[in-house]
Scaffold this motif. Structure first.
Motif, mmCIF file in Angstrom:
data_model
loop_
_atom_site.group_PDB
_atom_site.id
_atom_site.type_symbol
_atom_site.label_atom_id
_atom_site.label_comp_id
_atom_site.label_asym_id
_atom_site.label_seq_id
_atom_site.Cartn_x
_atom_site.Cartn_y
_atom_site.Cartn_z
ATOM 1 N N ASN A 1 7.031 1.985 6.831
ATOM 2 C CA ASN A 1 6.818 1.551 5.437
ATOM 3 C C ASN A 1 6.777 2.747 4.482
ATOM 4 O OD1 ASN A 1 6.711 -1.159 6.080
ATOM 5 N ND2 ASN A 1 4.482 -1.163 6.357
ATOM 6 N N LEU A 2 6.101 3.799 4.904
ATOM 7 C CA LEU A 2 6.003 4.979 4.031
ATOM 8 C C LEU A 2 7.371 5.618 3.859
ATOM 9 C CD1 LEU A 2 2.669 6.273 5.535
ATOM 10 C CD2 LEU A 2 3.000 5.717 3.116
ATOM 11 N N HIS A 3 8.127 5.656 4.944
ATOM 12 C CA HIS A 3 9.465 6.249 4.878
ATOM 13 C C HIS A 3 10.338 5.471 3.885
ATOM 14 C CE1 HIS A 3 12.792 8.599 6.380
ATOM 15 N NE2 HIS A 3 13.508 7.490 6.482
ATOM 16 N N VAL A 8 0.840 -1.209 0.000
ATOM 17 C CA VAL A 8 0.000 0.000 0.000
ATOM 18 C C VAL A 8 0.874 1.258 0.000
ATOM 19 C CG1 VAL A 8 -1.691 1.320 1.359
ATOM 20 C CG2 VAL A 8 -2.016 -1.141 0.999
ATOM 21 N N ALA A 9 1.960 1.227 0.756
ATOM 22 C CA ALA A 9 2.866 2.384 0.782
ATOM 23 C C ALA A 9 3.395 2.651 -0.628
ATOM 24 C CB ALA A 9 4.018 2.128 1.754
ATOM 25 N N LYS A 20 2.049 1.776 -3.488
ATOM 26 C CA LYS A 20 0.967 2.218 -4.388
ATOM 27 C C LYS A 20 0.612 3.683 -4.148
ATOM 28 C CE LYS A 20 -1.851 -1.578 -5.728
ATOM 29 N NZ LYS A 20 -3.109 -2.276 -5.491
ATOM 30 N N LEU A 21 0.618 4.096 -2.901
ATOM 31 C CA LEU A 21 0.341 5.516 -2.612
ATOM 32 C C LEU A 21 1.387 6.404 -3.276
ATOM 33 C CD1 LEU A 21 -0.722 5.401 1.153
ATOM 34 C CD2 LEU A 21 -2.092 6.335 -0.713
ATOM 35 N N GLY A 22 2.637 5.996 -3.131
ATOM 36 C CA GLY A 22 3.728 6.762 -3.743
ATOM 37 C C GLY A 22 3.600 6.801 -5.256
ATOM 38 N N GLU A 23 3.319 5.647 -5.841
ATOM 39 C CA GLU A 23 3.213 5.568 -7.307
ATOM 40 C C GLU A 23 2.031 6.385 -7.837
ATOM 41 O OE1 GLU A 23 5.135 1.132 -7.238
ATOM 42 O OE2 GLU A 23 3.038 1.354 -7.835
ATOM 43 N N ALA A 24 0.968 6.481 -7.031
ATOM 44 C CA ALA A 24 -0.211 7.256 -7.465
ATOM 45 C C ALA A 24 0.055 8.760 -7.371
ATOM 46 C CB ALA A 24 -1.420 6.880 -6.618
ATOM 47 N N GLY A 25 1.145 9.132 -6.716
ATOM 48 C CA GLY A 25 1.499 10.551 -6.638
ATOM 49 C C GLY A 25 1.003 11.248 -5.382
#
Ligand code: SF4
Ligand code: SF4
Length: 336
Positions: A145-147, A102-103, A105-110
């Motif tokens: 994970n987001l980091h 999910v982290a 995918k969020l990044g890839e979606a911008g």
């Protein structure tokens, strides 16, 4: 013509947690059964977002909220559309679902910013407030994970002052301030739980268990938070908002702004596509019907709502916690 300055898509009302301070996880008392989960489609969101983009300045942020926004089935596609059409983006989340996938995918979606709820450094208190064991651990994992997997995204927290959390608030702020993975914290104050029948004096009703009882101790806490903000701590609220929160915690029935609510500059969309400026003043359109936000914003109905907001003296969640600006901007409205 005033432009929208605040935007929120409440993209789903569903949630997997069982929070004490929010009943979004129960059947929605404001939506008829036939409308439950009748979400707009991705194509309908696309049309709405592109039209909205024409109406707003380059720094306009679309906030994705909920419920738990990540439960909307096509969330990554809608985020991608918002990014592609040049809107800035933020998502609010309880952090529960943010694993590596999910982290990424969020990044890839911008997605540019995420705000995750964390009310205590003590796992027992956070998990108690969230009604599910292990949520605190998931939030810490989500931050990591987001980091690691979405490094371009700014990760912030939202922390709320309740009877159960205020004593541990300074250690929480210190922990955030020392954590290099966290951009800042947005401090909020206790409100009547979502999805409950509006009550004028909710703090002395059955929901009053959330309300910080020791007014002197909470005042001291607010002064300390104002002081930390002035010292440059990673607190996102402006001092004027912290001062208003302090007043509210002393006297919840006294309107906290010196002039009017800022919400006349907001565009909201509910989980089932209803467009509104303030939830209290009716719906102005529906993105499932293809209504054009550019026309709605300039309509007489929208102007009438803006006039009503000018006289509204409710201390609601949206005024105190969501969108709080200095009062000088209200001159725009006075001159209308
Ligand atoms: S506060 Fe957030 S996480 Fe908790 S039930 Fe409401 S929407 Fe879900
Ligand atoms: S105070 Fe709350 S109810 Fe009143 S206009 Fe502002 S957002 Fe709406």
């Amino acid at each position: 013509m005033i432009k929208p300055r605040f935007g929120c898509l409440g993209i789903t009302d569903n949630c997997m947690l069982r929070c004490k301070m929010c009943q979004k996880w129960k059947p929605d008392i404001f939506i008829s059964e036939k409308d439950v989960n009748k979400f707009p489609t991705v194509a309908q969101y696309r049309k709405f977002l592109y039209e909205l983009r024409e109406l707003v300045d380059d720094d306009f942020v679309v906030n994705f909220g909920g419920g738990e926004a990540l439960l909307y089935p096509d969330i990554f596609e809608v985020i991608k559309i918002a990014s592609e059409c040049g809107l800035r983006t933020n998502i609010n989340s309880n952090g529960f679902l943010i694993d590596e996938k999910v982290a990424r995918k969020l990044g890839e979606a911008g997605m540019q910013n995420i705000k995750i709820s964390l009310d205590s450094v003590d796992p027992k208190i956070h998990d108690y407030m969230r009604g599910v064991e292990g949520v605190h651990a998931r939030v810490i994992q989500a931050i990591n994970n987001l980091h690691e997997f979405a490094p371009a995204m700014n990760v912030s927290l939202i922390s709320v002052i309740y009877e159960q959390t205020y004593r541990g608030f300074i250690p929480l702020i210190e922990w955030i301030n020392n954590n290099e993975k966290i951009e800042h914290v947005l401090i909020m104050v206790a409100m009547q739980p979502n999805n409950t029948e509006p009550e004028e004096h909710w703090w002395s009703s059955k929901h009053g268990f959330l309300w910080p009882k020791d007014k002197a101790a909470v005042s001291v806490l607010m002064d300390k938070l104002i002081d930390l903000k002035a010292q440059g701590y990673k607190i996102n609220n402006e001092i004027v908002q912290l001062k208003a929160a302090k007043e509210y915690l002393k006297q919840p029935d006294k309107f906290v702004k010196s002039t009017i609510c800022n919400m006349y500059k907001a565009v909201h969309v509910s989980a089932i596509g209803q467009i509104f400026i303030c939830f209290n003043y009716g719906f102005l359109g529906d993105i499932r019907k293809g209504d054009d936000i550019r026309k709605i914003w300039q309509s007489q109905e929208a102007e009438a709502v803006r006039r009503e907001i000018k006289n509204c003296k409710k201390n609601c969640h949206f005024l105190i916690n969501c969108y709080f600006e200095e009062d000088e901007l209200t001159e725009e409205l006075q001159n209308q």
